[in-house]
Design an enzyme around this catalytic site. Structure first.
Site, mmCIF file in Angstrom:
data_model
loop_
_atom_site.group_PDB
_atom_site.id
_atom_site.type_symbol
_atom_site.label_atom_id
_atom_site.label_comp_id
_atom_site.label_asym_id
_atom_site.label_seq_id
_atom_site.Cartn_x
_atom_site.Cartn_y
_atom_site.Cartn_z
ATOM 1 N N PRO A 1 8.661 -6.054 -7.221
ATOM 2 C CA PRO A 1 9.379 -7.338 -7.186
ATOM 3 C C PRO A 1 8.483 -8.551 -7.018
ATOM 4 O O PRO A 1 8.783 -9.634 -7.553
ATOM 5 C CB PRO A 1 10.315 -7.166 -5.982
ATOM 6 C CG PRO A 1 10.506 -5.690 -5.856
ATOM 7 C CD PRO A 1 9.198 -5.086 -6.253
ATOM 8 N N PRO B 1 3.175 42.941 23.835
ATOM 9 C CA PRO B 1 4.191 42.721 24.866
ATOM 10 C C PRO B 1 5.244 41.673 24.519
ATOM 11 O O PRO B 1 6.223 41.537 25.245
ATOM 12 C CB PRO B 1 3.363 42.271 26.072
ATOM 13 C CG PRO B 1 2.150 41.640 25.471
ATOM 14 C CD PRO B 1 1.851 42.430 24.232
ATOM 15 N N THR C 1 -0.841 47.082 24.858
ATOM 16 C CA THR C 1 0.253 47.723 25.564
ATOM 17 C C THR C 1 0.820 46.796 26.641
ATOM 18 O O THR C 1 0.140 45.882 27.136
ATOM 19 C CB THR C 1 -0.195 49.061 26.173
ATOM 20 O OG1 THR C 1 0.969 49.751 26.651
ATOM 21 C CG2 THR C 1 -1.178 48.861 27.309
ATOM 22 N N ALA C 2 2.083 47.049 27.000
ATOM 23 C CA ALA C 2 2.784 46.139 27.897
ATOM 24 C C ALA C 2 2.068 45.971 29.233
ATOM 25 O O ALA C 2 2.041 44.880 29.799
ATOM 26 C CB ALA C 2 4.213 46.640 28.112
ATOM 27 N N ASP D 1 12.290 48.079 17.097
ATOM 28 C CA ASP D 1 12.924 48.403 18.367
ATOM 29 C C ASP D 1 13.534 47.163 19.014
ATOM 30 O O ASP D 1 13.286 46.022 18.609
ATOM 31 C CB ASP D 1 11.883 48.974 19.335
ATOM 32 C CG ASP D 1 11.513 50.412 19.012
ATOM 33 O OD1 ASP D 1 12.235 51.041 18.230
ATOM 34 O OD2 ASP D 1 10.501 50.898 19.563
ATOM 35 N N MET E 1 9.501 51.493 32.292
ATOM 36 C CA MET E 1 10.904 51.915 32.346
ATOM 37 C C MET E 1 11.307 52.286 33.769
ATOM 38 O O MET E 1 11.992 53.296 34.011
ATOM 39 C CB MET E 1 11.132 53.095 31.376
ATOM 40 C CG MET E 1 10.895 52.703 29.922
ATOM 41 S SD MET E 1 10.837 54.122 28.804
ATOM 42 C CE MET E 1 9.128 54.668 29.051
ATOM 43 N N ASP F 1 2.180 49.221 22.685
ATOM 44 C CA ASP F 1 1.351 50.099 21.851
ATOM 45 C C ASP F 1 2.165 51.345 21.528
ATOM 46 O O ASP F 1 2.784 51.937 22.421
ATOM 47 C CB ASP F 1 0.068 50.487 22.593
ATOM 48 C CG ASP F 1 -0.818 51.389 21.748
ATOM 49 O OD1 ASP F 1 -1.697 50.863 21.053
ATOM 50 O OD2 ASP F 1 -0.607 52.617 21.767
ATOM 51 N N GLY G 1 7.183 39.824 30.233
ATOM 52 C CA GLY G 1 5.773 39.446 30.348
ATOM 53 C C GLY G 1 5.197 38.906 29.061
ATOM 54 O O GLY G 1 5.444 39.436 27.985
ATOM 55 N N LYS H 1 16.673 50.888 21.349
ATOM 56 C CA LYS H 1 17.096 51.810 22.394
ATOM 57 C C LYS H 1 17.046 51.088 23.734
ATOM 58 O O LYS H 1 16.180 50.255 23.966
ATOM 59 C CB LYS H 1 16.171 53.031 22.465
ATOM 60 C CG LYS H 1 16.108 53.858 21.193
ATOM 61 C CD LYS H 1 15.097 54.961 21.356
ATOM 62 C CE LYS H 1 14.939 55.760 20.071
ATOM 63 N NZ LYS H 1 13.928 56.818 20.216
ATOM 64 N N GLY I 1 7.431 47.870 20.426
ATOM 65 C CA GLY I 1 6.899 47.018 21.475
ATOM 66 C C GLY I 1 5.687 47.637 22.138
ATOM 67 O O GLY I 1 5.581 48.858 22.264
ATOM 68 N N GLU J 1 0.811 -1.211 0.000
ATOM 69 C CA GLU J 1 0.000 0.000 0.000
ATOM 70 C C GLU J 1 0.848 1.266 0.000
ATOM 71 O O GLU J 1 0.470 2.274 -0.599
ATOM 72 C CB GLU J 1 -0.930 -0.006 1.223
ATOM 73 C CG GLU J 1 -1.908 1.152 1.272
ATOM 74 C CD GLU J 1 -2.726 1.322 0.000
ATOM 75 O OE1 GLU J 1 -2.904 2.480 -0.437
ATOM 76 O OE2 GLU J 1 -3.175 0.303 -0.563
#
Length: 461
Positions: free
Chosen positions: A43, A223, A329-330, A246, A381, A301, A410, A268, A299, A22
């Site tokens: 064969p 995030p 946003t983070a 970034d 930050m 928003d 996160g 940065k 990263g 098969e």
């Protein structure tokens, strides 16, 4: 990427199948749908009865020789005798063929992927031979969402390919023409079985094809978890010519972008701006003026401590079309992943997003307002100034025992959550030796993450 799926033209390619079970018949049925020169060695003779091959090449009832395999591009060995399989694989390789020994990945040069065959369009799903059933399941899911008329769209594109190349010599302009064609009425007409109308629509598009004006999309990457990208962000990424990104954008998200997009890193970090902000904005304008579709990927928003507002203004001043694609946003992503409710009827009736890194010479935070009760602070930050931030909040009236949480990376696989009290925030950050992006949460709701960690520990135990 552990395996690479190559697209091998089948026109006049010699494909040899050896075997009479098969597995061999499955390969014969597969390649019987192609223009390949298909040769079958059985064969023990061709099977008869209900399982017999319908159509296809006539079986050659013997084991192939080295001469039989000469000139073959692909050889499939599907025999039960392991020693014979090894011998045939060696003969085929010596003849210059690529060899697949069915159900013996270690003896094979390649593996057969799970295929979605729509004639002109073929999609393969491969696991390197480790999980073929999983590949088939993935194939079924993909096949379920593909339009039935996909083949007709591809045939129309093939018929017009040379005409388009002659009419639109510029590669970038040509690619944009095809994108418009495949996403507009021409493709819909072809898919619905109206090829003549589809062809007319394609030619109409071709007659009005012209170099496009460049555009900038300022896009929030979220995030870090690529599954938290919005559908719009994903679409824009896959259309981008240039991606200016970034440090906070992980490789897992960049992998979702178009592979041949030009990537420009302008990351940065605190006290280390590899590219100053004004140069980033100049770069965005320059690339857009070349006619490129530019994605400024940030990263979280772009409008929450992302300097997206500054970039938006710069594009408008330069007369460059610009659009904003918001991201999670983070603060939202990290809090959700760590199990921190930002508001709660019993503990926090408001949430404030604040940065610990105000603009040099700018207005300092209003600590008396930030130290108020019944609120959650999400501090961006803030790791570098954690001790100073805690001292200011306590001096303004916040209880030193207020719960705090530090969320590093996160929503990512290497996420880390550290809990404690406001009075110890500086020491907590120092002992944590943070290397990834981190948010600080201050308020009674921050304690929820500690409860989540306790539950996880109990489940592990």
């Amino acid at each position: 990427m552990r395996v690479f799926l190559a697209s091998i033209p089948m026109d006049d390619a010699r494909v040899v199948v050896v075997g009479d079970g098969e597995a061999a018949l499955a390969k014969l049925r597969l390649f019987g749908k192609t223009p390949a020169d298909l040769v079958w060695f059985a064969p023990n003779g061709a099977p008869t009865g209900p399982g017999a091959l319908q159509g296809g090449p006539e079986a050659i009832v013997r084991v192939p020789t080295a001469e039989d395999l000469r000139g073959a591009r692909l050889v499939f060995v599907a025999v039960d005798d392991a020693d014979l399989a090894v011998e045939l694989a060696a003969l085929a390789r010596a003849a210059g063929a690529q060899v697949n020994v069915v159900d013996r990945p270690a003896l094979s040069d390649f593996h057969t992927p799970a295929l979605i065959d729509r004639d002109e369009v073929v999609i393969g799903v491969a696991t390197g031979g480790s999980a073929p059933i999983l590949a088939r399941d993935v194939r079924s899911r993909i096949e379920a969402v593909l339009p039935a008329g996909l083949t007709q769209v591809a045939k129309l594109a093939r018929d017009l390919r040379e005409t388009v190349i002659a009419s639109v010599p510029d590669f970038m302009a040509r690619r944009r023409f095809w994108e418009k064609a495949f996403r507009g009425p021409a493709a819909d007409l072809a898919a619905s079985g109206r090829p003549a109308e589809a062809r007319r629509e394609m030619l109409r598009l071709l007659n009005v094809a012209a170099p496009e004006q460049g555009v900038v999309h300022i896009v929030g990457a979220g995030p870090g978890d690529p599954e938290l990208l919005t559908l719009k962000a994903l679409r824009v990424l896959q259309d981008a010519d240039v991606i200016i990104h970034d440090k906070l954008v992980p490789e897992a998200i960049l992998d979702r972008a178009r592979r041949d997009a030009h990537r420009l890193y302008v990351g940065k970090s605190r006290s280390n701006h590899s590219v100053p902000q004004d140069q980033i904005e100049t770069l965005m304008v320059e690339e857009a003026r070349k006619g490129q579709r530019v994605v400024r990927l940030k990263g979280g928003d772009p409008f929450v401590f992302g300097r997206g507002g500054e970039e938006l203004e710069a594009m408008r001043r330069a007369g460059v079309p610009v659009f904003v694609v918001p991201g999670i946003t983070a603060a939202l992503g990290c809090a959700a992943s760590a199990g921190i409710p930002l508001t709660h009827r019993d503990h926090a009736q408001s949430v404030t997003f604040v940065t610990a890194q105000e603009k040099p010479g700018g207005v300092a935070p209003d600590w008396s307002r930030l130290a108020g009760p019944n609120q959650t602070l999400a501090i961006y930050m803030g790791a570098g100034r954690a001790a100073e931030t805690a001292a200011r909040l306590i001096e303004a009236g916040r209880d030193p025992q207020t719960p705090v949480a530090i969320v590093e990376n996160g929503s990512r696989p290497d996420e880390r959550v550290i809990n404690g009290a406001l009075a110890d925030l500086g020491d907590l950050v120092a002992r944590a030796h943070l290397t990834g992006p981190a948010l600080l949460f201050v308020g009674e709701c921050a304690a929820f993450s500690a409860a989540e960690l306790d539950v996880r520990a109990e489940l592990v135990a």
